[in-house]
Design an enzyme around this catalytic site. Sequence first.
Site, mmCIF file in Angstrom:
data_model
loop_
_atom_site.group_PDB
_atom_site.id
_atom_site.type_symbol
_atom_site.label_atom_id
_atom_site.label_comp_id
_atom_site.label_asym_id
_atom_site.label_seq_id
_atom_site.Cartn_x
_atom_site.Cartn_y
_atom_site.Cartn_z
ATOM 1 N N HIS A 121 -1.811 1.674 -4.880
ATOM 2 C CA HIS A 121 -1.955 0.365 -3.942
ATOM 3 C C HIS A 121 -1.856 -0.863 -4.754
ATOM 4 C CE1 HIS A 121 -2.870 2.586 -0.629
ATOM 5 N NE2 HIS A 121 -4.100 2.048 -0.278
ATOM 6 N N GLN A 151 0.813 -1.247 0.101
ATOM 7 C CA GLN A 151 0.045 -0.014 0.103
ATOM 8 C C GLN A 151 0.819 1.142 0.007
ATOM 9 O OE1 GLN A 151 -3.256 -2.113 2.674
ATOM 10 N NE2 GLN A 151 -3.533 -0.014 2.536
#
Length: 374
Positions: free
Chosen positions: A275, A162
């Site tokens: 992400h 992420q």
Amino acid sequence: MRKVGIIGWRGMVGSVLMERMREENDFAGCEYTFFSTSQAGQDGPVIEGRTYTLQDGDNIDQLQSNDILLSCQGGGYTSKVYPELRKSGWQGYWIDAASTLRMEKDAIIVLDPVNRSVIDQGLATGIKNYIGGNCTVSLMLMGLAGLFEQGWIEWVTSQTYQAASGAGAKNMRELVNQMRIIGENCENLLDTPSTAILDIDRNVINTLRNPAFPTENFGAPLAASLIPWIDRAMDNGQTREEWKGISETNKILGREEKPVPIDGCCVRVSSMRCHSQAYTIKLNRDVPMADIEDAIKNQNDWVYLVANNKEETLKELTPTRVTGTLDIPVGRLRKMNLGPQYLSAFSVGDQLLWGAAEPVRRILQIILQHLGEQ
Ligand code: NAP
């Protein structure tokens, strides 16, 4: 003409939302008011040559004169203002990027390419709260919803990579600052081609371990490292980010009664705003690869398949390629050695677009269309 109030328009998610609304000409046909909690009375955005004066985001009377309020201001603001608004009798539509109201019974998590039927049912039955989902969950569903729709998924694990942006603007700055300091500290070693690589390595780790290295926001070095913890702890050993995987996905899909098990480890890495996720998917039968590919790529207009080879993967399946676009590439797709029912896949998505601003932008248009039809 419908009245729409926007709070949080100058924050990170709000700025991306404003960019997208300009691109899509969304400002036509409604009367917009822009709010701020710190700059009321000052000049706000300029749209089509008109400078909007900012209104006070804490003024309930001004807020409740709108048919629709859209907030990208954050959970603290929602917790404070939303209950007051409803208590005052306001019956309008509340759209929010913050997580505060997501799991409430009278709220729908919006991701219309995936759950338009859930949204339409909500509008038809008088639901007034429409909340953007967690970025990782929304990006997973934009990639894999075709498999969920077919009913082929027994369970999924998602191991995430992420981006810094998920933690906020200050964290993005901290990441780049960390990179700068690492680069500056080993500049001389790097400029000397004969430097032993272990000397460079030692220099970098000494920089990362130096107590003066800036980590105020992340709590640990992220550049040249990673952080396998996002958000706060839950009682069962998961982080809250990991818990959202099962709870939000099943709510978005409208299958809370019969949830698909989803779990994994959420990890912060040093990409800026995309992400990525690696999935292990247990199918409930041995579905042919061609059917799997068709189901994934035909689900929405933004998902596409990347051939499982090095050249295409490096070209198409990276944050560098995807940042700033609505594209959702899914690649590294293959059956696993674990057995023919086990599928491996990898996806990338811009967490400020499909992960935050875009579902919220689109639900505003859907609600306006619904009101126009009433
Ligand atoms: P943010 O950038 O911190 O902006 C929030 C507010 O901070 C702004 O609207 C502004 O409000 C104020 N602000 C103070 N100083 C500012 C400055 N120098 N520049 C811009 N704004 C400033 O918040 P965010 O990251 O966009 O997140 C907003 C909400 O979306 C949060 O609830 C978050 O959890 C949620 N969300 C975020 C992401 C993400 O990736 N970041 C993804 C999905 C959902 P005033 O005008 O009132 O001062």
